[in-house]
Structure formats: C-alpha cells, structure tokens
Design a protein around this motif. Structure first.
Motif, PDB file in Angstrom:
ATOM      1  N   THR A 342       0.840  -1.203   0.000  1.00 14.82           N
ATOM      2  CA  THR A 342       0.000   0.000   0.000  1.00 14.82           C
ATOM      3  C   THR A 342       0.874   1.250   0.000  1.00 14.82           C
ATOM      4  N   THR A 343       1.959   1.201   0.761  1.00 15.08           N
ATOM      5  CA  THR A 343       2.867   2.347   0.840  1.00 15.08           C
ATOM      6  C   THR A 343       3.680   2.497  -0.438  1.00 15.08           C
ATOM      7  N   PHE A 344       4.135   1.388  -0.989  1.00 17.51           N
ATOM      8  CA  PHE A 344       4.974   1.430  -2.188  1.00 17.51           C
ATOM      9  C   PHE A 344       4.376   0.555  -3.289  1.00 17.51           C
ATOM     10  N   PRO A 345       3.260   0.984  -3.881  1.00 12.09           N
ATOM     11  CA  PRO A 345       2.645   0.174  -4.936  1.00 12.09           C
ATOM     12  C   PRO A 345       3.547  -0.004  -6.150  1.00 12.09           C
ATOM     13  N   GLN A 346       4.515   0.896  -6.333  1.00 11.78           N
ATOM     14  CA  GLN A 346       5.435   0.778  -7.455  1.00 11.78           C
ATOM     15  C   GLN A 346       6.361  -0.421  -7.317  1.00 11.78           C
ATOM     16  N   LEU A 347       6.361  -1.075  -6.152  1.00  6.08           N
ATOM     17  CA  LEU A 347       7.204  -2.249  -5.933  1.00  6.08           C
ATOM     18  C   LEU A 347       6.415  -3.550  -5.994  1.00  6.08           C
ATOM     19  N   ALA A 348       5.249  -3.512  -6.590  1.00  2.02           N
ATOM     20  CA  ALA A 348       4.445  -4.735  -6.743  1.00  2.02           C
ATOM     21  C   ALA A 348       5.286  -5.824  -7.400  1.00  2.02           C
ATOM     22  N   GLY A 349       5.202  -7.016  -6.839  1.00  2.62           N
ATOM     23  CA  GLY A 349       5.960  -8.143  -7.370  1.00  2.62           C
ATOM     24  C   GLY A 349       7.248  -8.422  -6.634  1.00  2.62           C
ATOM     25  N   VAL A 350       7.691  -7.515  -5.773  1.00  4.78           N
ATOM     26  CA  VAL A 350       8.891  -7.744  -4.977  1.00  4.78           C
ATOM     27  C   VAL A 350       8.625  -8.853  -3.958  1.00  4.78           C
ATOM     28  N   LYS A 351       9.614  -9.691  -3.731  1.00  5.81           N
ATOM     29  CA  LYS A 351       9.512 -10.775  -2.754  1.00  5.81           C
ATOM     30  C   LYS A 351      10.207 -10.376  -1.448  1.00  5.81           C
ATOM     31  N   PHE A 352       9.801 -11.033  -0.376  1.00  2.00           N
ATOM     32  CA  PHE A 352      10.455 -10.831   0.917  1.00  2.00           C
ATOM     33  C   PHE A 352      11.438 -11.967   1.171  1.00  2.00           C
ATOM     34  N   SER A 353      12.636 -11.600   1.614  1.00  2.00           N
ATOM     35  CA  SER A 353      13.693 -12.594   1.823  1.00  2.00           C
ATOM     36  C   SER A 353      13.729 -13.127   3.247  1.00  2.00           C
ATOM     37  N   HIS A 354      13.331 -12.304   4.225  1.00  2.00           N
ATOM     38  CA  HIS A 354      13.392 -12.685   5.627  1.00  2.00           C
ATOM     39  C   HIS A 354      12.143 -12.182   6.348  1.00  2.00           C
ATOM     40  N   ALA A 355      11.679 -12.969   7.306  1.00  2.00           N
ATOM     41  CA  ALA A 355      10.531 -12.595   8.146  1.00  2.00           C
ATOM     42  C   ALA A 355      10.814 -13.103   9.555  1.00  2.00           C
ATOM     43  N   TRP A 356      10.851 -12.198  10.511  1.00  2.00           N
ATOM     44  CA  TRP A 356      11.219 -12.616  11.868  1.00  2.00           C
ATOM     45  C   TRP A 356      10.530 -11.737  12.905  1.00  2.00           C
ATOM     46  N   GLY A 357      10.612 -12.170  14.121  1.00  2.00           N
ATOM     47  CA  GLY A 357      10.087 -11.398  15.233  1.00  2.00           C
ATOM     48  C   GLY A 357      10.942 -11.620  16.455  1.00  2.00           C
ATOM     49  N   GLY A 358      10.586 -10.934  17.504  1.00  2.00           N
ATOM     50  CA  GLY A 358      11.287 -11.078  18.765  1.00  2.00           C
ATOM     51  C   GLY A 358      10.679 -10.167  19.798  1.00  2.00           C
ATOM     52  N   ALA A 359      11.032 -10.398  21.041  1.00  2.00           N
ATOM     53  CA  ALA A 359      10.429  -9.663  22.151  1.00  2.00           C
ATOM     54  C   ALA A 359      11.309  -8.494  22.573  1.00  2.00           C
ATOM     55  N   ILE A 360      10.660  -7.391  22.886  1.00  2.00           N
ATOM     56  CA  ILE A 360      11.300  -6.255  23.539  1.00  2.00           C
ATOM     57  C   ILE A 360      10.599  -6.035  24.872  1.00  2.00           C
ATOM     58  N   ASP A 361      11.289  -5.365  25.793  1.00  2.00           N
ATOM     59  CA  ASP A 361      10.641  -5.066  27.072  1.00  2.00           C
ATOM     60  C   ASP A 361      10.084  -3.646  27.034  1.00  2.00           C
ATOM     61  N   THR A 362       8.903  -3.500  27.569  1.00  2.00           N
ATOM     62  CA  THR A 362       8.323  -2.166  27.699  1.00  2.00           C
ATOM     63  C   THR A 362       7.872  -1.956  29.135  1.00  2.00           C
ATOM     64  N   CYS A 363       7.860  -0.707  29.540  1.00  2.00           N
ATOM     65  CA  CYS A 363       7.361  -0.351  30.868  1.00  2.00           C
ATOM     66  C   CYS A 363       6.312   0.740  30.693  1.00  2.00           C
ATOM     67  N   THR A 364       5.681   1.141  31.783  1.00  2.00           N
ATOM     68  CA  THR A 364       4.542   2.047  31.680  1.00  2.00           C
ATOM     69  C   THR A 364       4.938   3.484  31.346  1.00  2.00           C
ATOM     70  N   ARG A 365       6.235   3.790  31.355  1.00  2.00           N
ATOM     71  CA  ARG A 365       6.628   5.133  30.911  1.00  2.00           C
ATOM     72  C   ARG A 365       7.375   5.086  29.573  1.00  2.00           C
ATOM     73  N   PHE A 366       7.531   3.880  28.990  1.00  2.00           N
ATOM     74  CA  PHE A 366       8.083   3.650  27.652  1.00  2.00           C
ATOM     75  C   PHE A 366       9.576   3.902  27.531  1.00  2.00           C
ATOM     76  N   THR A 367      10.254   4.215  28.581  1.00  2.00           N
ATOM     77  CA  THR A 367      11.678   4.496  28.507  1.00  2.00           C
ATOM     78  C   THR A 367      12.376   3.898  29.717  1.00  2.00           C
ATOM     79  N   ALA A 368      13.667   3.693  29.602  1.00  2.00           N
ATOM     80  CA  ALA A 368      14.390   2.896  30.592  1.00  2.00           C
ATOM     81  C   ALA A 368      14.303   3.471  32.000  1.00  2.00           C
TER      82      ALA A 368
END
Length: 466
Positions: A342-368
């Motif tokens: 949707t953001t880059f329709p001019q790139l239609a047909g491009v493939k994705f090489s990697h897909a990953w996730g992972g956990a981050i820590d958050t607190c109620t003030r959003f900063t360390a």
C-alpha cells in the motif's frame, strides 16, 4: 483459503536478516568452573556489552566477566531495525510529558551519547555500517500533519532541530502516494547493522580483556558476605558488583518483574532491489523512516538495497509469554506485507527474503528505568521499549555510576531517580493491554481522537506504545 501476498512471503527465511550472516563469530566457551571478578555483567546484548566495554575504559585493570545465556546479540540486539536514536526518553513528546524541566538537558545528553558512540566505533575500528543519515517521519493521515508540526515546534523549544516537510518535499526524498507531509531529523539519528555492532562490541571487549562466557545462563543471584554470588550450570561467580542487562528476560531481582512486559515486534526484509526498483521509490538519501500512527511502521534501506519493514503489531501474550515459537506470526507478516505494498505500490511483485520477530521489554513510561539493589552491589537498567540501540550505552553509564556510589550529572536526573508504575497482575494486565491496543487502533482510524480509556491512561501517565 488463500492469504493476500502469500506468494511474496513464500520463500522468506524465518530468521533475522542481520543474524543470517557468515560473519557471525563462533561462541565463546561456557563457564566451567567457579571464578571471581570485580564486575559481573549478566547479558550479552547492547546493554551488557556497553557496560563491560565502558567499565574497562574507566579502569583497565578491573577484572570484568560477562555471561550470556545463549550467544551475544541473539535476541533483541540482533533483531531490531538498526535505528540509532539519540533520544533517551523514547521520543521528545514522551520526554516533554514526563520530565519537562529536564528535557533540554536530556536531549543534549542524548546527542552527546550518539557522538560518543560514533567516536567509539571510529577508535576501535568497528565496521557496522554506521551512517548518520537522519530520520524521516511521514504523515499518512490528515490529523498527523498537525502532529508533525507540533513535534517540530516542541523540538525547537528545547534546542533541537527537526524540519517540517511539505508533501512535495517528503515525496522528493522518498516517494509514496500515502505521504501527506513529513519531518526530518538530521542530527539525532543514525543507522547501523545491529548484528555487526554487537559482534564489533564483543570483539573489542575481548580485546580489552573482558572474560566472556556464552551459553552460560545465570540461574540465581544472592548476596554473600563480601560479594554477590551468581550460580550458573557449571560454575559460580563471586563478584564485587553486578550489572544486570537482561532487559526483556525475567529479572534476577524478582521485585522488578512487575515493571516490564515482553511485547513481540515483527519485521520483513525484501530481496535486494534492482536499480530501477530503487529509483521508482527515489530513496537516494538513505534516511531511516517511520510513519506517525499509534501503531506505526519503521523502515529503512540496507547496504545491499533491501527495504526493511517492521512494526505496527505489538503483541503481548498472556502471562508474560516469552517462547521461541512466538518469534514467527504469519498473520502479522501478511499484514505487514499488505501495508508495504500500500505504501509502495510501485514495488508490486517484490519478494520478501526474511521474516522474523522477537520480544522487547516495555514499561509504563516507555523508557528505561534504573536502580540499585543488594547494598548497592547490583545495578540494573531496563524498559527501553524498542529504542535502546543507543540509549543502552547511556544506561550502561548509569549502572556504572550507581555501582561507583558517586553522584554524577546522570544520577542526579529525575528520569534516573524515578521509577515507572508497575503493571497490574494477570488477568488485569492482559485485559488492560488488549483494551489499549484496540483503543490505539480506533484512534488511528478516527482522526487521532483518543477515547475515554486512552484519556484515562494519559491522565495517570500509563499506556502502551508499539
């Protein structure tokens, strides 16, 4: 049932693009006997590596041991987008709400910290693709244009320069039909290859004499008569002081466990773009980017002409769920792919090489947040909420300051001396997080208007940030 954009995701490797590299170093041996040291650092990500490196720079004669449960950088430090932000407060808006009297000083300290990171990389010859190309923000909804102007004005009021860009100006930098306006921060952002940064810091620590033991989880910590004792599967460490740099993982100080929750973030990278594909986007400046939604995307070019595209979903699992199988979430990858095209329709047909996730820590003030325990022998810094690539170095300095017992400009900060409110226990925690995520989504779809739930959280300085 067919899934939209499944063909673009079909061959994606389920692993961080950064960590999927032949340059990854072999692991250091695990600790296999009892030992003692001046400083033990628990955790081999950015926080731990910066702490060990800075400790050796402060006192080259000190005996520093770093222990890591797996290998250095395997978790969030090797899976993030590689955005190196000078902000110590998770953005200038969050800082203005919480520490308005300190914000100018915090902004200055953040810029100094970023300069010092660049200097460290230069002095030690760490080649990690560090580039101070700045960051663009994109407004993709009409109400976000006003939010961007307000951000630029707030920055100017606190000694920082963030330039407002018209629709034509931002589309001249990066071209998307969704962009309505933008902003550019040319001094407060850099980009890096985060895995190469981790591996470079690790190599420097070894060069300076830090003893690194990988595949060495710390099972317990207790205060002894003259030291802090850390138990690992094959050996015990007796340390004069300890720096805890475990962030998203359950703290060895049980009283801290209500202060953070693990939130899963997900990322895609495309296959390398051709020169023609890259020209269609017009991304000549190579700045990092994000949009202005509550549930926002972040994106950037890699050195080999891929687009990294992440964010939006921020998933919390009941009971502080933290498991390897949660690193993959096909429904989120499909959603990210849809938003990418949707953001880059001019790139239609491009493939994705990697897909990953992972956990981050958050607190109620959003900063360390920071603190000491066990008669001042243990220090901690955690709660970076996904903006810790640079801020973790500042946190390392704070931990070392706290362990030294000396007051510094850092330890005098209200941001350092204060703590966030803890999260409630389950099931209230899960219900609260889910209510907040749904309210943020409605706000994005409703002109930025915040409902009663979000306004209540704002009033008490709570919330949830993707």
């Amino acid at each position: 049932m067919s899934v939209p954009y499944a063909s673009a995701l079909a061959e994606a490797t389920p692993r961080s693009h950064w960590l999927d590299s032949e340059e990854a170093p072999g692991a250091s041996p695990a600790l296999a006997e009892d030992t003692t040291c001046d400083l033990a650092v628990v955790g081999g990500g950015f926080s731990g590596l910066w702490t060990a490196l800075l400790a050796k720079e402060r006192d080259p004669s000190s005996d520093v041991v770093l222990v890591e449960a797996r290998t250095a950088g395997w978790a969030a430090s090797g899976r993030n987008g590689g955005f190196v932000s000078s902000s110590l407060t998770h953005g200038i808006g969050n800082g203005a709400e919480r520490w308005p009297q300190e914000l100018a000083e915090l902004e200055r300290m953040g810029l100094d910290n970023l300069d010092e990171i660049e200097d460290t990389l230069r002095r030690y010859g760490i080649d990690c693709g560090f580039r101070r190309d700045g960051k663009l923000w994109a407004a993709t909804e009409p109400h976000q244009v006003h939010e961007i102007r307000a951000m630029c004005d707030l920055a100017a009021a606190h000694g920082r320069r963030i330039d407002f860009l018209s629709q034509d100006e931002i589309r001249a930098e990066v071209d998307s039909p969704t962009f309505l306006a933008g902003a550019f921060d040319g001094e407060g952002y850099a980009l890096t290859d985060p895995a190469k940064l981790v591996w470079g810091l690790r190599e420097v620590c070894l060069r300076l004499g830090v003893r690194i033991y990988e595949n060495t989880p710390v099972q317990s910590m207790r205060e002894g008569s003259f030291s802090v004792l850390l138990d690992t599967p094959y050996g015990r460490i007796g340390a004069r002081s300890v720096a805890l740099a475990t962030n998203v993982f359950p703290s060895l100080l049980r009283r801290l466990r209500l202060y953070t929750v693990p939130v899963y973030d997900y990322v895609l990278t495309t296959e390398p773009l051709t020169d023609g594909q890259l020209a269609s986007v017009g991304w000549k400046g190579r700045q990092g980017m994000s949009d202005m939604g509550n549930q926002f995307h972040y994106y950037r070019l890699t050195d080999d002409q891929r687009i990294l595209w992440g964010g939006y979903d921020a998933i919390y699992h009941y009971g502080n769920g933290l498991r390897d199988e949660l690193d993959q979430r096909p429904e989120t990858f499909a959603k990210l792919a849809e938003h990418f095209f949707t953001t880059f329709p001019q790139l239609a047909g491009v493939k994705f090489s990697h897909a990953w996730g992972g956990a981050i820590d958050t607190c109620t003030r959003f900063t360390a947040f920071y603190g000491k325990a066990m008669s001042g022998r243990v220090a901690y810094a955690l709660g970076y909420t996904g903006l810790g690539v640079a801020a973790s170095r500042f946190g390392a300095q704070v931990m070392l300051d706290l362990l030294s017992g000396e007051e510094t400009a850092r330890t005098r900060l209200e941001m350092v001396r204060s703590k966030p409110l803890p999260f409630p226990p389950e099931p209230v925690r899960y219900v609260g997080v889910e209510l907040t995520r749904r309210s943020l989504d409605r706000s994005d779809r409703n002109g930025g208007r915040r409902d009663l739930w979000l306004r209540t959280l704002d009033r008490f300085g709570l919330g949830f940030d993707s």
